[in-house]
Design an enzyme around this catalytic site. Structure first.
Site, mmCIF file in Angstrom:
data_model
loop_
_atom_site.group_PDB
_atom_site.id
_atom_site.type_symbol
_atom_site.label_atom_id
_atom_site.label_comp_id
_atom_site.label_asym_id
_atom_site.label_seq_id
_atom_site.Cartn_x
_atom_site.Cartn_y
_atom_site.Cartn_z
ATOM 1 N N PRO A 43 0.876 -1.299 -0.051
ATOM 2 C CA PRO A 43 -0.071 -0.138 0.061
ATOM 3 C C PRO A 43 1.050 1.193 0.099
ATOM 4 O O PRO A 43 1.845 1.548 0.716
ATOM 5 C CB PRO A 43 -0.799 -0.312 1.318
ATOM 6 C CG PRO A 43 -0.789 -1.487 1.586
ATOM 7 C CD PRO A 43 0.525 -2.086 1.157
ATOM 8 N N GLU A 44 0.711 2.052 -0.894
ATOM 9 C CA GLU A 44 1.382 3.473 -0.926
ATOM 10 C C GLU A 44 0.378 4.592 -0.759
ATOM 11 O O GLU A 44 -0.806 4.133 -0.208
ATOM 12 C CB GLU A 44 1.738 3.658 -2.497
ATOM 13 C CG GLU A 44 2.751 2.348 -3.043
ATOM 14 C CD GLU A 44 3.239 2.570 -4.217
ATOM 15 O OE1 GLU A 44 3.514 3.769 -5.001
ATOM 16 O OE2 GLU A 44 3.504 1.540 -5.085
ATOM 17 N N ARG B 286 1.512 -11.264 5.726
ATOM 18 C CA ARG B 286 3.077 -11.458 5.694
ATOM 19 C C ARG B 286 3.575 -10.897 7.171
ATOM 20 O O ARG B 286 4.706 -11.000 7.363
ATOM 21 C CB ARG B 286 3.398 -10.584 4.629
ATOM 22 C CG ARG B 286 3.074 -11.088 3.414
ATOM 23 C CD ARG B 286 3.770 -12.497 3.099
ATOM 24 N NE ARG B 286 5.347 -12.058 2.779
ATOM 25 C CZ ARG B 286 5.891 -11.791 1.562
ATOM 26 N NH1 ARG B 286 5.081 -11.477 0.732
ATOM 27 N NH2 ARG B 286 7.394 -11.759 1.628
#
Ligand code: ZN
Length: 270
Positions: free
Chosen positions: A2-3, A112
């Site tokens: 996510p940016e 993750r």
């Protein structure tokens, strides 16, 4: 992954269900999610705090809480936030859960496990090193040009440096460089004023488009409401290796720069 646009999409979705709510408890089954303070201290300090505002700085979500506490969350690779009823089906990947006073909970899902949670009195401890916020009025073409000239670095890795500009990651760096017509391998101090101006405009254009399209659903990202973003449909170069450039019809190339996949059009980017 996510940016800035994906994080901003979470921020906007979370304000309605969360602002004004109090956090009454929390659960955590992955201690490394809690970056600071130690988990027991964080659990004790956060209980009873009310969420006053939710904002974003770079790729960090920033929750200002009552009593001058600030909760900061970084989603890193696979982080996802959603607000669900406390009785909703348990999610084995929701490693950190904030329990709310209205019978719902904020779940930080993170398969993750690279995400991080901070509770701080002074947000500058975490956010202070970040570069300018690219969608603000304070981020001008002149300032960008001056910073590019000072850094003397290759453009692509420089754009990924969060102390240079906050919020840009691999997707939006590649897209911005395409729209600016600049090779990712160019040196930042060799750009003309017009090229720096084009990069400034391109950065703002692709980030604003990403927010408008609710982020890019490549690999694992989806919105707080469980929907796919649509920015992937707007990609000019990212993840389009070998496909035709929409501008010149030539093939998009992929190289590795600074250890990261980098996509560009050798004809349109100079
Ligand atoms: Zn092209």
């Amino acid at each position: 992954m996510p940016e800035l646009p994906e994080v901003e999409t979470f921020v906007r979705a979370l304000r309605a269900p969360l602002v004004g709510r109090a956090i009454v408890g929390m659960r955590n089954d992955w201690a490394r999610h809690i970056a600071a303070p130690p988990r027991d201290e964080l659990v004790a300090r956060i209980a009873g705090r009310r969420i006053e505002t939710i904002g974003r700085r770079g790729k960090y979500l920033v929750f200002t809480l009552s009593d001058d506490e600030t909760l900061i969350i970084h989603l890193k690779m696979t982080g996802h936030l959603s607000v669900v009823p406390a009785g909703a089906t348990a999610d084995p990947h929701a490693h950190t859960v904030f329990e709310l006073d209205d019978g719902r909970e904020l779940r930080f899902r993170d398969p993750r496990k690279f995400g991080r949670v901070y509770l701080v009195r002074d947000p500058a401890i975490i956010l202070g090193p970040l570069g300018p916020e690219p969608l603000t009025d304070a981020f001008t073409a002149e300032e960008l040009a001056a910073c590019l000239a000072r850094r003397k670095r290759v453009l692509k890795p420089l754009l990924l440096d969060q102390t240079f500009i906050a919020g840009i990651g691999n997707i939006y760096a590649d897209e911005a460089l395409f729209h600016a017509g600049l090779r990712p391998t160019r040196r930042s101090d060799m750009l003309t004023a017009e090229e720096a101006g084009a990069l400034h405009a391109a950065i703002r254009k692709v980030l604003a488009l990403g927010i408008d399209r609710q982020g890019a659903s490549v690999r694992t990202y989806y919105t707080a409401e469980g929907k796919r973003g649509e920015m992937q449909d707007e990609f000019a170069v990212y993840d389009r290796t070998g496909q035709s450039c929409y501008n010149c019809c030539g093939p998009i190339e992929r190289i590795v720069l600074g250890g990261r996949s980098t996509h560009f059009c050798p004809h349109c980017q100079r």
